[in-house]
Design a protein around this motif. Structure first.
Motif, mmCIF file in Angstrom:
data_model
loop_
_atom_site.group_PDB
_atom_site.id
_atom_site.type_symbol
_atom_site.label_atom_id
_atom_site.label_comp_id
_atom_site.label_asym_id
_atom_site.label_seq_id
_atom_site.Cartn_x
_atom_site.Cartn_y
_atom_site.Cartn_z
ATOM 1 N N SER A 167 0.823 -1.215 0.000
ATOM 2 C CA SER A 167 0.000 0.000 0.000
ATOM 3 C C SER A 167 0.856 1.264 0.000
ATOM 4 O O SER A 167 0.482 2.280 -0.592
ATOM 5 N N MET A 168 1.997 1.208 0.674
ATOM 6 C CA MET A 168 2.874 2.371 0.768
ATOM 7 C C MET A 168 3.347 2.836 -0.608
ATOM 8 O O MET A 168 3.596 4.019 -0.833
ATOM 9 N N VAL A 169 3.459 1.903 -1.537
ATOM 10 C CA VAL A 169 3.851 2.248 -2.904
ATOM 11 C C VAL A 169 2.626 2.563 -3.762
ATOM 12 O O VAL A 169 2.624 3.509 -4.556
ATOM 13 N N VAL A 170 1.553 1.798 -3.581
ATOM 14 C CA VAL A 170 0.394 1.887 -4.474
ATOM 15 C C VAL A 170 -0.402 3.181 -4.283
ATOM 16 O O VAL A 170 -0.785 3.828 -5.271
ATOM 17 N N ILE A 171 -0.661 3.561 -3.032
ATOM 18 C CA ILE A 171 -1.530 4.715 -2.784
ATOM 19 C C ILE A 171 -0.993 6.003 -3.407
ATOM 20 O O ILE A 171 -1.700 6.685 -4.166
ATOM 21 N N PRO A 172 0.284 6.391 -3.126
ATOM 22 C CA PRO A 172 0.779 7.608 -3.789
ATOM 23 C C PRO A 172 0.849 7.473 -5.304
ATOM 24 O O PRO A 172 0.657 8.453 -6.034
ATOM 25 N N TRP A 173 1.086 6.240 -5.770
ATOM 26 C CA TRP A 173 1.140 6.047 -7.227
ATOM 27 C C TRP A 173 -0.232 6.289 -7.856
ATOM 28 O O TRP A 173 -0.335 6.898 -8.933
ATOM 29 N N LEU A 174 -1.279 5.828 -7.197
ATOM 30 C CA LEU A 174 -2.636 6.077 -7.692
ATOM 31 C C LEU A 174 -2.913 7.566 -7.835
ATOM 32 O O LEU A 174 -3.500 8.026 -8.828
ATOM 33 N N VAL A 175 -2.490 8.332 -6.830
ATOM 34 C CA VAL A 175 -2.724 9.777 -6.848
ATOM 35 C C VAL A 175 -1.922 10.444 -7.953
ATOM 36 O O VAL A 175 -2.449 11.240 -8.737
ATOM 37 N N LEU A 176 -0.642 10.114 -8.027
ATOM 38 C CA LEU A 176 0.225 10.753 -9.010
ATOM 39 C C LEU A 176 -0.138 10.375 -10.438
ATOM 40 O O LEU A 176 0.063 11.157 -11.375
ATOM 41 N N GLU A 177 -0.704 9.183 -10.622
ATOM 42 C CA GLU A 177 -1.199 8.789 -11.948
ATOM 43 C C GLU A 177 -2.321 9.706 -12.408
ATOM 44 O O GLU A 177 -2.469 9.979 -13.600
ATOM 45 N N ALA B 80 -0.382 14.122 -3.511
ATOM 46 C CA ALA B 80 0.148 12.919 -2.868
ATOM 47 C C ALA B 80 0.383 13.161 -1.383
ATOM 48 O O ALA B 80 0.115 12.295 -0.534
ATOM 49 N N ALA B 81 0.869 14.378 -1.050
ATOM 50 C CA ALA B 81 1.114 14.717 0.352
ATOM 51 C C ALA B 81 -0.189 14.824 1.127
ATOM 52 O O ALA B 81 -0.283 14.419 2.288
ATOM 53 N N ILE B 82 -1.227 15.378 0.485
ATOM 54 C CA ILE B 82 -2.529 15.506 1.152
ATOM 55 C C ILE B 82 -3.115 14.134 1.466
ATOM 56 O O ILE B 82 -3.634 13.894 2.556
ATOM 57 N N VAL C 101 -11.869 10.419 -2.670
ATOM 58 C CA VAL C 101 -12.230 9.031 -2.364
ATOM 59 C C VAL C 101 -10.986 8.243 -1.958
ATOM 60 O O VAL C 101 -11.003 7.484 -0.977
ATOM 61 N N ILE C 102 -9.888 8.422 -2.698
ATOM 62 C CA ILE C 102 -8.644 7.731 -2.342
ATOM 63 C C ILE C 102 -8.192 8.148 -0.951
ATOM 64 O O ILE C 102 -7.785 7.312 -0.135
ATOM 65 N N ALA C 103 -8.269 9.443 -0.661
ATOM 66 C CA ALA C 103 -7.855 9.943 0.651
ATOM 67 C C ALA C 103 -8.713 9.349 1.764
ATOM 68 O O ALA C 103 -8.206 8.937 2.808
ATOM 69 N N PRO D 205 8.384 8.784 -4.055
ATOM 70 C CA PRO D 205 7.379 8.583 -5.109
ATOM 71 C C PRO D 205 7.354 9.696 -6.152
ATOM 72 O O PRO D 205 7.218 9.431 -7.348
ATOM 73 N N VAL D 206 7.502 10.957 -5.718
ATOM 74 C CA VAL D 206 7.519 12.074 -6.671
ATOM 75 C C VAL D 206 8.735 11.956 -7.596
ATOM 76 O O VAL D 206 8.620 12.101 -8.819
#
Length: 415
Positions: A38-48, A56-58, A114-116, A257-258
């Motif tokens: 999840s630590m990799v997937v969640i920010p990746w979903l946002v940045l995509e 991503a920070a929010i 929704v992701i947040a 991630p950035v």
């Protein structure tokens, strides 16, 4: 798993049982692998979706706030309802929350809010399971006939193994099946943890003695806070950990991630997080043989100082192999810090309050996290990655200097 009895007090026979210790570590492994993915997937979903570091920070901050609150109260749940039961329920709810993201993706769709919200929901359930399993370690240590330093060394190394496997698997799966589908693997990790915990049989793991249970969730949490605050060593460790985590956690969750999103290299992101985990595994395992030979206080001061210097070197944005070496070094020197903190909690908390002490100490590690996330996002957007590394690393070096001047840390070597 049982071995030949040994001779105990007054000629009695004491049976050595390794199975509880094995099961606790196995459940922790499965659960932490899910979180590592999840630590990799969640920010990746946002940045995509937006490509903005601030978003991503929010999202990371949205997950950190409930993580802080849940950690604070999680230990009281453990002491009130029992360690095994709390771990089972926590993992079940975490599995449901991880499954919700791919379900929303194919139904109503995934927006940043929704992701947040779903990331925040998932973070709410994790701390109770972690506190429950960690609270069982002293009893498992006694059953195995081990010393606490050895148990804590193995436990923290195992935890780092999970964060070696999880992010690496997450990065590969993102590149092959996509970020959304990868979260089904996260849910599977929690399910496996549930199955393993169901077989744990330990003293003090079941329903607590009614006379020792906290009167209420609120009252029990206040008791835990007061206990930690009034213990000078635990208070100092909590404040130091809070400051270091606030400065370092955004590096893993936002800065890396950035950086690797800009390079379009999800596998490289996973490899850096894996290097951190490999270093952490070696460092944690090295702690057990090192503890009798070297001051715990000195180990901790060196860990914080080298972490800050290695982060400062990353500001140069060197080639990938150099970043991997620096990441491995960070994990190596910081690997013993977890076992040292566990040792302090275990030797300074009464059995019936251990869940609360673990919960409070864990919550302090995340207390400054939301502020760190909110500051790092704008820093990245305005100053860039190199300057952000400098801004985060220098305060960590200062914290190491402060640690060297704290007399209370000498108590780490005088239980």
């Amino acid at each position: 798993m049982t071995v030949t009895p040994r001779l105990g007090r007054a000629g009695t026979s004491e049976q050595i049982h390794y199975l509880p210790l094995v099961l606790i570590n196995l459940a922790t492994l499965f659960s932490a692998i899910g979180n590592g993915i999840s630590m990799v997937v969640i920010p990746w979903l946002v940045l995509e979706r937006t490509g903005r570091a601030t978003d991503a920070a929010i999202v990371a901050g949205a997950a950190a706030v409930p993580l802080l609150i849940a950690s604070l109260f999680s230990g009281t749940l453990v002491d009130r309802f029992g360690r095994r039961r709390t771990s089972l329920v926590s993992d079940a709810l975490s599995a449901v929350s991880a499954s919700a993201i791919p379900i929303f993706a194919v139904t109503s769709g995934l927006s940043i809010p929704v992701i947040a919200a779903l990331a925040a929901l998932g973070a709410t359930f994790d701390p109770a399971g972690m506190a429950a399993r960690e609270s069982m370690l002293p009893a498992a240590t006694r059953a195995a006939g081990w010393k606490l330093d050895r148990t804590n060394s193995l436990y923290e190394a195992n935890y780092n193994v999970a964060y070696l496997i999880g992010p690496g698997v997450g990065g590969v799966l993102i590149a092959t099946i996509g970020a959304v589908s990868t979260l089904w693997v996260t849910a599977a990790g929690f399910v496996l943890s549930i199955i393993v915990v169901a077989f744990i049989r330990l003293a003090d793991a079941g329903t607590p003695d009614p006379g020792l249970r906290p009167a209420s969730i609120w009252h029990g949490t206040l008791e835990g806070l007061k206990f930690v605050w009034n213990n000078k060593l635990l208070r100092a460790l909590a404040l130091v950990d809070m400051a270091v985590v606030a400065l370092y956690m955004p590096v893993e969750s936002v800065v890396f991630p950035v950086y690797f999103t800009e390079l379009d290299q999800p596998a490289q992101l996973g490899s850096v997080l894996m290097a951190l985990a490999i270093g952490g595994i070696v460092g944690a395992l090295a702690y057990a043989p090192l503890a009798p030979l070297m001051s715990r206080r000195l180990i901790m001061i060196c860990a914080v100082g080298v972490l800050g210097v290695a982060m400062l070197a990353m500001a140069l944005l060197p080639p990938l192999w150099v970043i991997l070496v620096l990441a491995g070094l960070q994990g190596l020197v910081y690997g013993p810090v977890g076992p040292i903190a566990n040792y302090a909690m275990q030797t300074r908390s009464p059995e019936h309050m251990r869940g609360r002490v673990v919960g409070v100490m864990t919550s302090t590690a995340y207390a400054a996290g939301p502020l760190g996330y909110l500051v790092v996002g704008p820093l990245l957007d305005q100053l860039g990655i190199a300057s952000t590394f400098v801004a985060l690393s220098i305060p960590i070096v200062v914290i190491a200097i402060v640690c060297a001047a704290l007399p209370v840390l000498r108590e780490l070597d005088h239980p």
